[in-house]
Scaffold this motif. Structure first.
Motif: not given
Length: 254
Positions: A30-42
């Protein structure tokens, strides 16, 4: 089967879960993307054969240029093998245990990109996403890798647990019946986790967190405090790895 799902969604914070991108002959991951406001962390972006499809799927939710961080929980190829592609197509900074920094070039990391990889000290660290979401990078050493970390997202109250909690072979997305789910986890944990001592240390640490969901890197998700607590209690009392070894495991072959 659906390959992507939004598992947490508010106007400022989104968590997207990707599954079944790997070919059938490969280990499911599994892969996950966290988005907060206009920034992402993969998180744990996977191997080469996942890269193109994951890049395309991510573009639905955020421009890849807005991925600020890439988190690598440990050194296995289903975690890190595509790292060169991600650093070439984004401006992200990658985080991995200091133990595995010199292994990344063996996965094809270009020497010109090495300065965008940040070593994580054994005690973990914090990463601020979108200016005010403070993600905790938690030590999870020997679960199963010597240098291993997990991510706790306080904005969604999700713990991304890497290989801990992994299940293989189930056909559902969320765990509904914990007792029935154990058979999909037990063999993996007994072989890949190192010792009950480490599991107890981990359990004592995460009990201090407010967790609504545990998302492993393989298999189904534990959703809701009751299910989260069932899992923590289960691993806390599980004999694994060196707990199960005897001299017979170290006998000369016949």
């Amino acid at each position: 089967m659906e390959t992507k799902r939004v598992i947490y969604n508010t106007p400022e914070h989104k968590v997207v879960f990707f599954e079944e991108l790997t070919p059938a002959s490969a280990v499911q991951s599994n892969q996950v993307l966290i988005i907060h406001k206009d920034e992402g962390m993969l998180l744990d972006p996977g191997g080469h054969k996942v890269f193109s499809k994951l890049l395309s799927d991510i573009s639905i939710y955020i421009p890849p240029t807005q991925i600020k961080y890439i988190f690598l929980s440990h050194q296995d190829p289903d975690i890190v093998a595509s790292i060169n592609g991600w650093l070439m197509t984004t401006k992200a900074v990658a985080y991995i245990s200091k133990l595995w920094m010199r292994f990344l070039p063996h996965f094809g990391l270009d020497s010109q990109l090495e300065d965008r990889v940040v070593p994580i000290d054994d005690g973990g660290t914090t990463i601020v996403l979108g200016g005010d979401c403070k993600l905790l990078v938690l030590p999870a050493h020997f679960l199963h890798s010597e240098g291993n970390f997990q991510v706790y997202d306080p904005c969604s109250k999700i713990l991304f647990s890497g290989d801990l909690g992994a299940s293989l072979g189930q056909d559902y997305f969320f765990v509904e019946d914990f007792d029935s789910h154990v058979k999909y986890m037990e063999g993996f944990h007994r072989r890949y986790m190192v010792s009950n001592k480490v599991l107890r240390f981990w359990a004592n640490m995460v009990k201090q967190l407010d967790i609504e969901m545990i998302v492993p890197q393989h298999g189904a998700i534990f959703k809701g405090k009751d299910m989260v607590n069932r899992f923590i209690e289960w691993v806390e009392n599980l004999q694994v790895g060196i707990d199960l070894l005897t001299q017979e495991n170290y006998s000369l072959p016949v």
